[in-house]
Design an enzyme around this catalytic site. Structure first.
Site, PDB file in Angstrom:
ATOM      1  N   GLU A 104      37.230  33.782  43.325  1.00  0.00           N
ATOM      2  CA  GLU A 104      37.077  32.623  44.289  1.00  0.00           C
ATOM      3  C   GLU A 104      37.394  33.092  45.471  1.00  0.00           C
ATOM      4  OE1 GLU A 104      40.099  30.219  42.093  1.00  0.00           O
ATOM      5  OE2 GLU A 104      38.905  28.596  42.348  1.00  0.00           O
ATOM      6  N   ALA A 112      45.197  34.094  40.991  1.00  0.00           N
ATOM      7  CA  ALA A 112      46.594  33.745  41.537  1.00  0.00           C
ATOM      8  C   ALA A 112      47.680  34.585  40.799  1.00  0.00           C
ATOM      9  CB  ALA A 112      46.597  32.230  41.631  1.00  0.00           C
ATOM     10  N   GLU A 159      40.794  29.944  34.233  1.00  0.00           N
ATOM     11  CA  GLU A 159      41.727  29.088  34.291  1.00  0.00           C
ATOM     12  C   GLU A 159      41.921  28.304  33.158  1.00  0.00           C
ATOM     13  OE1 GLU A 159      39.848  30.056  36.622  1.00  0.00           O
ATOM     14  OE2 GLU A 159      40.708  30.194  38.438  1.00  0.00           O
ATOM     15  N   GLY A 199      41.394  33.104  41.055  1.00  0.00           N
ATOM     16  CA  GLY A 199      41.569  33.265  42.310  1.00  0.00           C
ATOM     17  C   GLY A 199      40.731  34.432  43.004  1.00  0.00           C
TER      18      GLY A 199
HETATM   19  N1  CAA Z   1      49.135  36.994  37.536  1.00  0.00           N
HETATM   20  C1  CAA Z   1      50.375  37.674  37.668  1.00  0.00           C
HETATM   21  N2  CAA Z   1      50.165  38.842  36.927  1.00  0.00           N
HETATM   22  C2  CAA Z   1      48.902  39.386  36.665  1.00  0.00           C
HETATM   23  C3  CAA Z   1      47.838  38.655  36.692  1.00  0.00           C
HETATM   24  C4  CAA Z   1      48.026  37.624  37.438  1.00  0.00           C
HETATM   25  N3  CAA Z   1      47.024  36.612  37.520  1.00  0.00           N
HETATM   26  N4  CAA Z   1      46.826  39.475  36.336  1.00  0.00           N
HETATM   27  C5  CAA Z   1      47.531  40.586  35.927  1.00  0.00           C
HETATM   28  N5  CAA Z   1      48.737  40.381  35.983  1.00  0.00           N
HETATM   29  C6  CAA Z   1      49.875  41.541  35.535  1.00  0.00           C
HETATM   30  C7  CAA Z   1      50.167  41.569  34.130  1.00  0.00           C
HETATM   31  O1  CAA Z   1      51.175  40.583  33.922  1.00  0.00           O
HETATM   32  C8  CAA Z   1      50.552  42.944  34.089  1.00  0.00           C
HETATM   33  O2  CAA Z   1      51.979  43.048  34.202  1.00  0.00           O
HETATM   34  P1  CAA Z   1      53.121  43.829  33.502  1.00  0.00           P
HETATM   35  O3  CAA Z   1      52.584  45.087  33.610  1.00  0.00           O
HETATM   36  O4  CAA Z   1      54.332  43.532  34.317  1.00  0.00           O
HETATM   37  O5  CAA Z   1      53.120  43.067  32.385  1.00  0.00           O
HETATM   38  C9  CAA Z   1      49.698  43.935  34.895  1.00  0.00           C
HETATM   39  O6  CAA Z   1      49.204  42.889  35.819  1.00  0.00           O
HETATM   40  C10 CAA Z   1      48.492  44.439  34.357  1.00  0.00           C
HETATM   41  O7  CAA Z   1      47.955  43.642  33.595  1.00  0.00           O
HETATM   42  P2  CAA Z   1      47.704  43.542  32.022  1.00  0.00           P
HETATM   43  O8  CAA Z   1      48.707  44.512  31.151  1.00  0.00           O
HETATM   44  O9  CAA Z   1      47.276  42.203  31.446  1.00  0.00           O
HETATM   45  O10 CAA Z   1      46.113  44.572  31.939  1.00  0.00           O
HETATM   46  P3  CAA Z   1      45.126  44.463  30.837  1.00  0.00           P
HETATM   47  O11 CAA Z   1      44.169  45.493  31.195  1.00  0.00           O
HETATM   48  O12 CAA Z   1      45.529  44.251  29.620  1.00  0.00           O
HETATM   49  O13 CAA Z   1      44.086  42.951  31.167  1.00  0.00           O
HETATM   50  C11 CAA Z   1      43.240  41.331  32.464  1.00  0.00           C
HETATM   51  C12 CAA Z   1      43.477  42.718  32.441  1.00  0.00           C
HETATM   52  C13 CAA Z   1      42.021  41.012  31.590  1.00  0.00           C
HETATM   53  C14 CAA Z   1      42.822  41.200  33.949  1.00  0.00           C
HETATM   54  C15 CAA Z   1      44.484  40.474  32.330  1.00  0.00           C
HETATM   55  O14 CAA Z   1      45.612  40.906  33.179  1.00  0.00           O
HETATM   56  C16 CAA Z   1      44.245  39.011  32.701  1.00  0.00           C
HETATM   57  O15 CAA Z   1      44.136  38.266  32.120  1.00  0.00           O
HETATM   58  N6  CAA Z   1      44.974  38.451  33.809  1.00  0.00           N
HETATM   59  C17 CAA Z   1      45.079  37.274  34.179  1.00  0.00           C
HETATM   60  C18 CAA Z   1      43.669  36.704  34.680  1.00  0.00           C
HETATM   61  C19 CAA Z   1      43.787  35.163  34.967  1.00  0.00           C
HETATM   62  O16 CAA Z   1      44.023  34.419  34.089  1.00  0.00           O
HETATM   63  N7  CAA Z   1      43.503  34.922  36.213  1.00  0.00           N
HETATM   64  C20 CAA Z   1      43.429  33.306  36.756  1.00  0.00           C
HETATM   65  C21 CAA Z   1      44.946  33.166  37.452  1.00  0.00           C
HETATM   66  S1  CAA Z   1      45.161  31.585  37.782  1.00  0.00           S
HETATM   67  C22 CAA Z   1      44.185  31.126  39.177  1.00  0.00           C
HETATM   68  O17 CAA Z   1      43.769  32.149  39.688  1.00  0.00           O
HETATM   69  C23 CAA Z   1      44.326  29.968  39.607  1.00  0.00           C
HETATM   70  C24 CAA Z   1      43.444  29.629  40.846  1.00  0.00           C
HETATM   71  O18 CAA Z   1      42.214  29.404  40.697  1.00  0.00           O
HETATM   72  C25 CAA Z   1      44.242  29.120  41.820  1.00  0.00           C
END
Ligand code: CAA
Length: 257
Positions: A116, A67, A136, A113
């Site tokens: 999911e 998400a 999460e 998500g």
């Molecule tokens: N939401 C918003 N933006 C996201 C995102 C997310 N879930 N995942 C990645 N992005 C964005 C980053 O902020 C980044 O944006 P900027 O270039 O503007 O800084 C861009 O995508 C590229 O990502 P990274 O620079 O972080 O890329 P990376 O290769 O260094 O890392 C990754 C990749 C490991 C996937 C890392 O992006 C990450 O950990 N993302 C989040 C994963 C996460 O925590 N997901 C769970 C979300 S909560 C959820 O889903 C709740 C639910 O169950 C309903």
């Protein structure tokens, strides 16, 4: 048919391909994308030319990285609960209970998500570079789009506890061994493999497919999902949620000491 820059739909030979097209933020799901996906699925349900749906993400890096954290970082408990509930109502439960087979073609990261979404689909094919996880807890959250239930159903309680409580990602190979994935293939083989499975279902009776999906889903109740929505919403009122989401946005590790 809903067809915008962020959700692209194409139909060929009775297979609809839906591509989530926001690669700059790793196809993270915001409210707009969820609504567009909902509309696409609604349209495709009544499209007699479509017998199977395949969902994938744009680019070679991510299926869906979860998400959209930026969108919900300042949400209250009430908004957090609504986020989960509307996600279930508009998309995740709609896919799980869809009247036609839905296959996830997982082309990279499937996190939170994103995993999911893949798990709400009836089958999953992934590329060798795919990474799967429920991170999460590192944000001060729990999975909110069905992960606590569907991951447990797919891989069993022990491994689901491990993935959710550690927040660790697993490789596609590990996902295959656990039964989380049906197949793992090279990037260029992803859509051909998904279409191959799609075609195997297309030769069968649509009504029997619809009833099979309903019968398999009949084994699993909704109480667990509803409980998850409540607990997910509660997380939004905590200082740990604020720390976890701020840490992500500031590109640092969270401090939960
Ligand atoms: N939401 C918003 N933006 C996201 C995102 C997310 N879930 N995942 C990645 N992005 C964005 C980053 O902020 C980044 O944006 P900027 O270039 O503007 O800084 C861009 O995508 C590229 O990502 P990274 O620079 O972080 O890329 P990376 O290769 O260094 O890392 C990754 C990749 C490991 C996937 C890392 O992006 C990450 O950990 N993302 C989040 C994963 C996460 O925590 N997901 C769970 C979300 S909560 C959820 O889903 C709740 C639910 O169950 C309903």
């Amino acid at each position: 048919m809903a067809d915008s820059k962020e959700v692209i739909v194409s139909v060929k030979d009775k297979i609809a391909l839906i591509t989530i097209n926001a690669p700059k933020r790793l196809n993270a799901l915001n409210r707009k994308i969820i609504k567009e996906l909902h509309q696409c699925l609604y349209d495709l349900k009544y499209d007699a030319n479509v017998r199977v749906v395949v969902i994938t993400g744009a680019g070679e890096k991510a299926f869906v990285a979860g998400a959209d954290i930026k969108e919900f970082a300042s949400f209250s408990r009430k908004q957090g609960k609504e986020l989960a509930q509307s996600g279930h109502d508009l998309l995740f439960n709609k896919i799980a209970n869809y009247s036609k087979p839905v296959i996830a073609a997982v082309n990279g990261f499937a996190l939170g998500g994103g995993l999911e979404l893949a798990m709400a689909c009836h089958m999953r094919v992934a590329t060798t570079n795919a990474k799967l996880g429920q991170p999460e807890v590192s944000l001060g959250l729990i999975p909110g789009y069905g992960g606590t239930q569907r991951l447990t159903q797919l891989i069993g309680k022990g491994k689901a506890f491990e993935m959710i409580l550690t927040g660790d990602m697993i490789t596609a190979e590990e996902g295959l061994k656990l039964g989380l994935l049906n197949y793992v293939v090279a990037q260029e083989e992803l859509l051909p493999k998904a279409f191959e499975i799609a075609n195997k279902t297309i030769k069968n009776s649509p009504e029997a497919l619809r009833k099979s999906i309903k019968a398999i889903n009949g084994v699993f109740g909704n109480i667990g999902l509803q409980n998850e929505v409540e607990l997910f919403g509660q997380c939004f009122g905590t200082s740990e949620f604020k720390e976890g989401t701020q840490a992500f946005l500031e590109k640092r590790k969270p401090n939960f000491d």
